[in-house]
Design a protein around this motif. Structure first.
Motif, PDB file in Angstrom:
ATOM      1  N   ALA A 446       0.837  -1.208   0.000  1.00 42.96           N
ATOM      2  CA  ALA A 446       0.000   0.000   0.000  1.00 42.96           C
ATOM      3  C   ALA A 446       0.866   1.251   0.000  1.00 42.96           C
ATOM      4  O   ALA A 446       0.589   2.219  -0.722  1.00 42.96           O
ATOM      5  N   TRP A 447       1.924   1.254   0.817  1.00 42.97           N
ATOM      6  CA  TRP A 447       2.827   2.413   0.828  1.00 42.97           C
ATOM      7  C   TRP A 447       3.540   2.557  -0.511  1.00 42.97           C
ATOM      8  O   TRP A 447       3.683   3.673  -1.041  1.00 42.97           O
ATOM      9  N   GLN A 448       4.024   1.445  -1.092  1.00 44.20           N
ATOM     10  CA  GLN A 448       4.712   1.518  -2.377  1.00 44.20           C
ATOM     11  C   GLN A 448       3.798   2.123  -3.446  1.00 44.20           C
ATOM     12  O   GLN A 448       4.233   2.936  -4.258  1.00 44.20           O
ATOM     13  N   GLY A 452       4.655   5.696  -5.234  1.00 48.24           N
ATOM     14  CA  GLY A 452       5.066   5.663  -6.633  1.00 48.24           C
ATOM     15  C   GLY A 452       6.296   4.840  -6.912  1.00 48.24           C
ATOM     16  O   GLY A 452       6.997   5.088  -7.901  1.00 48.24           O
ATOM     17  N   VAL A 453       6.576   3.840  -6.057  1.00 50.09           N
ATOM     18  CA  VAL A 453       7.681   2.930  -6.327  1.00 50.09           C
ATOM     19  C   VAL A 453       7.095   1.575  -6.726  1.00 50.09           C
ATOM     20  O   VAL A 453       5.889   1.340  -6.593  1.00 50.09           O
ATOM     21  N   GLU A 454       7.944   0.688  -7.224  1.00 48.10           N
ATOM     22  CA  GLU A 454       7.470  -0.616  -7.682  1.00 48.10           C
ATOM     23  C   GLU A 454       6.689  -1.323  -6.575  1.00 48.10           C
ATOM     24  O   GLU A 454       7.176  -1.484  -5.454  1.00 48.10           O
ATOM     25  N   VAL A 455       5.478  -1.747  -6.907  1.00 46.46           N
ATOM     26  CA  VAL A 455       4.631  -2.439  -5.921  1.00 46.46           C
ATOM     27  C   VAL A 455       4.978  -3.930  -5.964  1.00 46.46           C
ATOM     28  O   VAL A 455       4.450  -4.691  -6.765  1.00 46.46           O
ATOM     29  N   THR A 463      12.929   1.055  -2.455  1.00 45.58           N
ATOM     30  CA  THR A 463      11.992   1.253  -1.342  1.00 45.58           C
ATOM     31  C   THR A 463      12.682   1.901  -0.154  1.00 45.58           C
ATOM     32  O   THR A 463      12.170   2.854   0.442  1.00 45.58           O
ATOM     33  N   TRP A 464      13.854   1.410   0.207  1.00 48.17           N
ATOM     34  CA  TRP A 464      14.584   1.985   1.336  1.00 48.17           C
ATOM     35  C   TRP A 464      14.901   3.460   1.088  1.00 48.17           C
ATOM     36  O   TRP A 464      14.780   4.296   1.996  1.00 48.17           O
ATOM     37  N   ALA A 465      15.308   3.795  -0.132  1.00 41.01           N
ATOM     38  CA  ALA A 465      15.656   5.180  -0.440  1.00 41.01           C
ATOM     39  C   ALA A 465      14.444   6.083  -0.302  1.00 41.01           C
ATOM     40  O   ALA A 465      14.547   7.209   0.226  1.00 41.01           O
ATOM     41  N   ALA A 466      13.279   5.613  -0.752  1.00 33.85           N
ATOM     42  CA  ALA A 466      12.074   6.430  -0.648  1.00 33.85           C
ATOM     43  C   ALA A 466      11.626   6.597   0.801  1.00 33.85           C
ATOM     44  O   ALA A 466      11.175   7.676   1.213  1.00 33.85           O
ATOM     45  N   LEU A 467      11.741   5.546   1.584  1.00 31.42           N
ATOM     46  CA  LEU A 467      11.410   5.656   3.014  1.00 31.42           C
ATOM     47  C   LEU A 467      12.366   6.605   3.716  1.00 31.42           C
ATOM     48  O   LEU A 467      11.960   7.433   4.541  1.00 31.42           O
ATOM     49  N   LYS A 468      13.640   6.495   3.387  1.00 30.33           N
ATOM     50  CA  LYS A 468      14.650   7.367   4.001  1.00 30.33           C
ATOM     51  C   LYS A 468      14.383   8.840   3.672  1.00 30.33           C
ATOM     52  O   LYS A 468      14.650   9.729   4.487  1.00 30.33           O
ATOM     53  N   ALA A 469      13.812   9.095   2.488  1.00 27.19           N
ATOM     54  CA  ALA A 469      13.491  10.453   2.081  1.00 27.19           C
ATOM     55  C   ALA A 469      12.163  10.929   2.660  1.00 27.19           C
ATOM     56  O   ALA A 469      11.792  12.083   2.466  1.00 27.19           O
TER      57      ALA A 469
END
Length: 472
Positions: A446-448, A452-455, A463-469
């Motif tokens: 759901a978060w992905q 807007g990252v690969e689900v 995924t880690w990079a987007a969470l870190k941001a």
């Protein structure tokens, strides 16, 4: 736990060490085996190559509940990497040994391949496909591979079949050691489907598997057996219940039952057998799957082995609570509004663990705490401000090592992921258990989708990079 189940799960009493050389020599003389391994390799001193490749290797598959696949040929490394990052699988079956396996040549499978997969988090299921049941019509496969000897012998205990099983175990252990698969790991024997109504065929097969188990235990490995639900697995379960003690039963079973259900249950055997956590089910047969633009023809499996996927307890800053269903933003106290003590304590603890805060875990959003928070913001590319936002929470909660995580993963990184997903969406209410199960998979997907990252349900670098941001 019923006594029969306990007997099935408990390794038998220690017997005399298997005399590998004597067993192989006797079987060669009897014409039961076509070829033998060097007996010294089965239990001797590891070579320098073995020592260098097995030092850091972990027991496999260990404790795990999740998805796996098996394929005849061990895939190339680049394919394994793509599937690690994009597929739901975290376990892989490989045919490492056995004269009757279709993949006698394994160009990709060596000690480096094994150690690389284990280091990346894969669980390996090493498979041997040697002598098959005497009534199996598709074997011998090549003409120079033998079948299980169906003769009951003078005492009716199928001595030669038992000795064949012991010899095959010795061969498999030698192959496992060459690959860096350490003692304590499960080695799997692939017994293809056969006719259980053929008494000598069934009893010799059970005797062979009994010898396999006895020898593996003596050589320090865990015994696993793969077979069809309606033949080999059914025969083992009937022996477990109706003839306890007559055969040494495997520690784990791998049930071939293509019912499409991703679990370890089947109506062919009793539900208490090899429970808890000693079953694998191959629930879908050969088909193509494509992950990360890489297509492989596989069988699908679901595993529940060891203790299942488990995470050890954690303790931060003398039991400071870090896990919440929501992480609201924090503002300096203004007289009318005071930040929640529990969340400020969590912030102070995390900043302390990252070397940015040296004060007390007081729960007060003090100037010293704000200064540490501002340092974190500056170091991680955020606009520096006194406010601590949800984006800041996410970046701090996921800080640490970033392994690839998916269904079946367990440990501190999973807890960090679960906390960050709670921060990103306070409606998901994930327990920070440290075990990546179905609810974590659903929350991540759901978060992905929202970010807007690969689900994929896989926490990989993107995924880690987007969470870190702090992307929500």
């Amino acid at each position: 736990m019923p006594e029969s189940l306990d007997a099935a799960r408990r390794p038998p009493r220690r017997r005399a060490r298997v005399a590998v050389a004597a067993v192989l020599s006797a079987l060669l003389a009897a014409g039961v085996l076509a070829a033998a391994v060097d007996p010294a390799r089965a239990g001797g001193t590891p070579s320098s190559q073995q020592r260098s490749t097995t030092t850091a290797n972990v027991v496999t598959p260990g404790n795990f509940t999740g998805f796996g696949f098996d394929q005849c040929l061990a895939p190339e490394q680049w394919k394994m990497n793509r599937w690690l990052h994009h597929s739901p699988f975290l376990a892989v079956g490989v045919y490492m040994s056995g004269a009757s396996r279709a993949c006698r040549s394994q160009p990709n499978l060596d000690a480096t391949w094994v150690s690389t997969q284990l280091r990346k988090g894969w669980r390996i299921l090493p498979i041997t496909l040697g002598p098959q049941a005497s009534c199996q019509p598709r074997f011998p496969r090549y003409g120079n591979d033998v079948k299980i000897n169906p003769k009951p012998g003078a005492n009716g205990r199928f001595y030669l079949a038992r000795q064949q099983g012991k010899a095959e175990a010795a061969t498999s252990v030698a192959a496992a050691k060459d690959l860096g698969i350490v003692p304590g790991s499960t080695l799997w024997y692939d017994l293809e489907g056969y006719d259980n109504n053929n008494t000598s065929c069934r009893e010799s097969a059970l005797s062979f598997l009994s010898g396999w188990t006895v020898a593996l235990h003596d050589l320090g490995y865990v015994s696993g057996v793969y077979s069809s639900a309606g033949s080999g697995i059914l025969a083992l379960d009937n022996a477990r219940v109706n003839r306890p003690g007559e055969f040494s039963l495997p520690d784990q079973v791998w049930i071939a039952r293509w019912d499409g259900n991703a679990n370890t249950s089947t109506s062919y055997i009793r539900e208490d057998g090899w429970r808890p956590h000693a079953r694998v089910k191959q629930y879908q047969g050969g088909h193509d799957e494509r992950w990360g633009e890489v297509r492989i023809n596989i069988d699908r499996n679901f595993l529940d082995v060891g203790r299942g996927s488990v995470a050890t307890p954690e303790n931060h800053c003398n039991a400071t609570k870090l896990a919440f269903f929501s992480y609201e933003r924090l503002l300096p106290p203004d007289g009318d509004s005071v930040p929640p003590v529990s969340k400020v304590k969590a912030l102070q603890c995390l900043l302390k663990e990252h070397g940015l805060y040296a004060g007390a875990i007081s729960g007060t959003y003090s100037p010293r705490t704000i200064a540490a928070a501002r340092t974190w913001q500056e170091q991680h590319g955020f606009r520096v401000q006194d406010k601590w936002s949800i984006r800041h929470w996410m970046s701090l909660l996921v800080a640490g090592d970033h392994p690839v995580l998916k269904r079946g993963s367990a440990g501190p990184a999973v807890r960090r992921l679960q906390r960050a997903l709670n921060a990103a969406d306070p409606t998901v209410h994930l327990a920070a258990s440290g075990v990546f199960e179905t609810t974590t998979d659903a929350a991540l997907r759901a978060w992905q989708r929202a970010a807007g990252v690969e689900v994929s349900g896989v926490a990989a670098p993107q995924t880690w990079a987007a969470l870190k941001a702090g992307i929500r």
